[in-house]
Design a protein around this motif. Structure first.
Motif, PDB file in Angstrom:
ATOM      1  N   THR A 372       0.787  -1.326  -0.288  1.00  0.00           N
ATOM      2  CA  THR A 372       0.029  -0.093  -0.046  1.00  0.00           C
ATOM      3  C   THR A 372       0.745   1.353  -0.108  1.00  0.00           C
ATOM      4  OG1 THR A 372      -0.083  -0.018   2.469  1.00  0.00           O
ATOM      5  CG2 THR A 372      -1.740  -1.178   1.318  1.00  0.00           C
ATOM      6  N   ASP A 373       0.473   2.454  -0.510  1.00  0.00           N
ATOM      7  CA  ASP A 373       1.094   3.653  -0.342  1.00  0.00           C
ATOM      8  C   ASP A 373       0.853   4.206   0.932  1.00  0.00           C
ATOM      9  OD1 ASP A 373       1.721   6.146  -0.767  1.00  0.00           O
ATOM     10  OD2 ASP A 373       0.752   6.631  -2.450  1.00  0.00           O
ATOM     11  N   LEU A 375       1.172   7.307   2.166  1.00  0.00           N
ATOM     12  CA  LEU A 375       0.789   8.474   2.289  1.00  0.00           C
ATOM     13  C   LEU A 375      -0.754   8.746   1.864  1.00  0.00           C
ATOM     14  CD1 LEU A 375       3.582  10.337   0.119  1.00  0.00           C
ATOM     15  CD2 LEU A 375       3.072   9.925   2.588  1.00  0.00           C
ATOM     16  N   SER A 376      -1.097   7.749   0.909  1.00  0.00           N
ATOM     17  CA  SER A 376      -2.505   7.898   0.394  1.00  0.00           C
ATOM     18  C   SER A 376      -3.290   6.821   0.991  1.00  0.00           C
ATOM     19  CB  SER A 376      -2.807   7.632  -1.198  1.00  0.00           C
ATOM     20  OG  SER A 376      -2.377   6.607  -1.744  1.00  0.00           O
ATOM     21  N   LEU A 380      -1.573  -0.604  -3.860  1.00  0.00           N
ATOM     22  CA  LEU A 380      -0.828  -0.584  -4.811  1.00  0.00           C
ATOM     23  C   LEU A 380      -0.561  -2.010  -5.532  1.00  0.00           C
ATOM     24  CD1 LEU A 380       2.047   1.840  -3.811  1.00  0.00           C
ATOM     25  CD2 LEU A 380      -0.198   2.146  -4.814  1.00  0.00           C
ATOM     26  N   ASP A 381      -0.432  -3.153  -4.944  1.00  0.00           N
ATOM     27  CA  ASP A 381      -0.239  -4.422  -5.355  1.00  0.00           C
ATOM     28  C   ASP A 381      -0.894  -5.311  -4.588  1.00  0.00           C
ATOM     29  OD1 ASP A 381       1.058  -6.279  -7.031  1.00  0.00           O
ATOM     30  OD2 ASP A 381       2.840  -6.417  -5.918  1.00  0.00           O
ATOM     31  N   ARG A 400      -9.095  -3.907  -2.515  1.00  0.00           N
ATOM     32  CA  ARG A 400      -8.849  -2.444  -2.615  1.00  0.00           C
ATOM     33  C   ARG A 400     -10.015  -1.872  -2.040  1.00  0.00           C
ATOM     34  NH1 ARG A 400     -10.016  -0.153  -8.233  1.00  0.00           N
ATOM     35  NH2 ARG A 400     -12.153  -0.690  -7.172  1.00  0.00           N
ATOM     36  N   ASP A 457      -7.699   7.430  -8.733  1.00  0.00           N
ATOM     37  CA  ASP A 457      -7.454   7.134  -7.293  1.00  0.00           C
ATOM     38  C   ASP A 457      -8.114   5.791  -6.643  1.00  0.00           C
ATOM     39  OD1 ASP A 457      -9.286   8.616  -6.827  1.00  0.00           O
ATOM     40  OD2 ASP A 457      -8.291   9.907  -5.385  1.00  0.00           O
ATOM     41  N   ASP A 476      -8.984   2.686   3.340  1.00  0.00           N
ATOM     42  CA  ASP A 476      -7.555   3.400   3.579  1.00  0.00           C
ATOM     43  C   ASP A 476      -6.731   2.581   4.610  1.00  0.00           C
ATOM     44  OD1 ASP A 476      -5.564   5.099   4.544  1.00  0.00           O
ATOM     45  OD2 ASP A 476      -6.881   6.699   4.928  1.00  0.00           O
ATOM     46  N   ARG A 478      -3.726   3.140   5.505  1.00  0.00           N
ATOM     47  CA  ARG A 478      -2.485   3.644   6.324  1.00  0.00           C
ATOM     48  C   ARG A 478      -3.028   3.232   7.805  1.00  0.00           C
ATOM     49  NH1 ARG A 478      -3.512   9.785   4.286  1.00  0.00           N
ATOM     50  NH2 ARG A 478      -5.657   8.942   4.233  1.00  0.00           N
TER      51      ARG A 478
END
Length: 511
Positions: A372-373, A375-376, A380-381, A400, A457, A476, A478
């Motif tokens: 995962t990213d 920041l956002s 991602l994969d 996702r 996005d 999310d 994060r």
């Protein structure tokens, strides 16, 4: 026109109401309200809305929806104002020093009776409202302000109060501050999930301890219902409950499309059959004779399954629609999995769970790698390590989305349908054109007047037939941010529980 303070030259309300015939038409009045930039709720706005909505037939569809939303804001404003009055009344009724209950939160044991008589409610309900009012005015002041501004309704206020109930005052304020910015655009279910995550993040050790205590209280209860029915209710650990329901669903689907019962009825009958020994689970490759019953005479009325199996024994045998253990989807940060941190984890179909519970699930699980990213928070994969997995693209989109992508739906993606945002073949079968939607919202998306736009996005923008737009964001990933330092002098426990000050609740549940 929309000032919250009455100018000196303004006529009394009674005179304004008496001259209502001279007011502008409802269309003009409501147009003026909208043009004013949706002013904050107040008594004056209520008067304007009263005139604007006197004849709903004169409003167009968009104005009807806007008026419904504005009246809901007025109701929240009135409830918040009432909470301030209740808190003041509670402060004017301190506890008798001779009472056994002491402390700054205690109020007179007779105070709830005064409110109960005025509102024609039970004294326990009145006591709970007094306690919540004091909590809002003394600790959760930002929640009360949002309520008074019409940003959140009473159900969301109760959710915040309930979630912060076991926390000390400082931790409760930090939880409140974390969830309030998004609360206005969330459903109550989404807010509850955000609250669970925030409570775990702010107080991870307490969350683990509370789960351990709650798990010791697991039980099964029978309750009487109307029309000769009864409810069988079980309090279980969240992953156990989700796995049990999914297994019943697999068995119910395994009965085939010819079974006339709905899925709810199938699950109920299977549950009874499994618990009473009338149904057993067949091996996935076991040959079954759909015409034979337990005694060879075919299924009797009220029997669970039209898919019995040959062989001795009194039980009918049913096969799940697919083999293997029920899939419980848990998102666990790597740092939490290794024990370095105690971040809240996500149990799909339920919401946030404590770190200790997630690690127990991890001890008996097959893992997928998610990149995962940071920041956002976007996925991602997606790695694939499970046995006989679905297509990689389906895996990726499901991970996702996590939930149905309607803005307020929390049905998990695992039980939803994969859908092209731009219908195929006009839109590609690609990650940026695929989302999950439950059956209801999948069909809604394709109904006349509804449109959905998917951004790069993963954000979806839904537009309703009235032209209102709403946003749905992908899950999310994060980690929760580090909590701010404790505020000095704010360690008092928030739990202003009326039950602790009342001798007996006259309408409390039996368990």
């Amino acid at each position: 026109m929309f000032d919250t303070e009455c100018p000196a030259e303004t006529a009394p309300v009674s005179r304004s109401v008496a001259n209502a015939a001279a007011w502008p038409s409802p269309e003009d009045t409501f147009g003026a309200i909208v043009a004013a930039g949706r002013p904050g709720p107040s008594g004056w706005l209520a008067l304007e809305l009263d005139a604007a909505t006197d004849d709903p037939a004169l409003l167009d569809d968009r104005s009807l929806v806007d008026a419904v939303a504005d009246l809901d804001r007025i109701a929240s404003w009135a409830a918040a104002r009432q909470a301030r009055l209740l808190a003041e009344f509670a402060r004017r009724r301190p506890a008798d020093p001779r009472d056994s209950t002491t402390g700054p939160e205690a109020i007179s044991r007779w105070a709830p009776d005064e409110i109960a008589l005025a509102l024609s409610i039970s004294r326990s309900t009145a006591g709970a409202r007094l306690a919540q009012a004091r909590r809002l005015t003394e600790t959760l002041t930002a929640t009360l302000a949002a309520h008074e501004a019409g940003e959140i309704d009473g159900s969301k206020v109760r959710a915040i109060c309930d979630a912060t109930h076991p926390l000390f005052e400082d931790a409760a304020v930090r939880v409140q501050d974390r969830v309030l910015p998004a609360a206005a655009r969330q459903s109550r279910a989404q807010l509850v999930a955000a609250l669970r995550r925030a409570v775990i993040a702010i107080d991870p050790e307490g969350a683990n301890e509370r789960h351990a205590r709650a798990r010791r209280d697991r039980r099964v209860v029978v309750g009487a219902e109307d029309e000769g029915m009864a409810s069988l209710w079980a309090l279980l650990a969240a992953p156990d409950a989700l796995a049990a329901h999914q297994w019943l669903t697999r068995l119910a689907r395994g009965l085939g499309t010819d079974d006339p019962r709905g899925m709810d009825a199938r699950r109920a009958d299977l549950l009874v059959g499994l618990l009473t020994g009338r149904v057993a689970v067949a091996e996935p490759d076991l040959d079954v004779d759909p015409s034979a019953g337990a005694d060879g005479d075919g299924p009797r009325e009220g029997e669970v399954a039209p898919v019995p199996a040959g062989g001795a024994g009194p039980a009918l045998r049913v096969a799940p629609v697919n083999p293997g253990k029920p899939l419980v989807h848990v998102v666990v940060p790597f740092s939490t999995l290794t024990g370095a941190e105690h971040q809240p984890c996500e149990l799909a179909g339920y919401g946030p769970i404590p770190a200790d519970l997630a690690r127990r699930i991890a001890a008996d699980a097959v893992w997928k790698r998610l990149v995962t990213d940071p920041l956002s928070g976007a996925l991602l994969d997606h790695g694939r390590t499970t046995y006989r997995p679905p297509a990689a693209l389906t895996d990726f989109v499901r991970a996702r989305d996590v939930h149905c992508r309607s803005p307020l739906c929390r049905r998990r993606a695992l039980d939803s349908e994969l859908d092209h945002t731009v219908p195929f073949p006009h839109g590609p079968t690609a990650e940026h054109n695929l989302t999950h939607g439950c059956t209801l919202h999948h069909h809604e998306k394709h109904s006349p007047g509804w449109t959905v736009v998917q951004h790069p996005d993963g954000t979806l923008e839904w537009t309703t037939p009235t032209g209102h737009t709403y946003v749905s964001e992908p899950f999310d990933y994060r980690p929760e941010p580090d909590p701010p330092p404790r505020r000095p002098g704010r360690s008092r426990r928030v739990a202003l529980d009326w039950a602790s000050t009342a001798e007996h609740a006259d309408d409390a549940p039996p368990f």
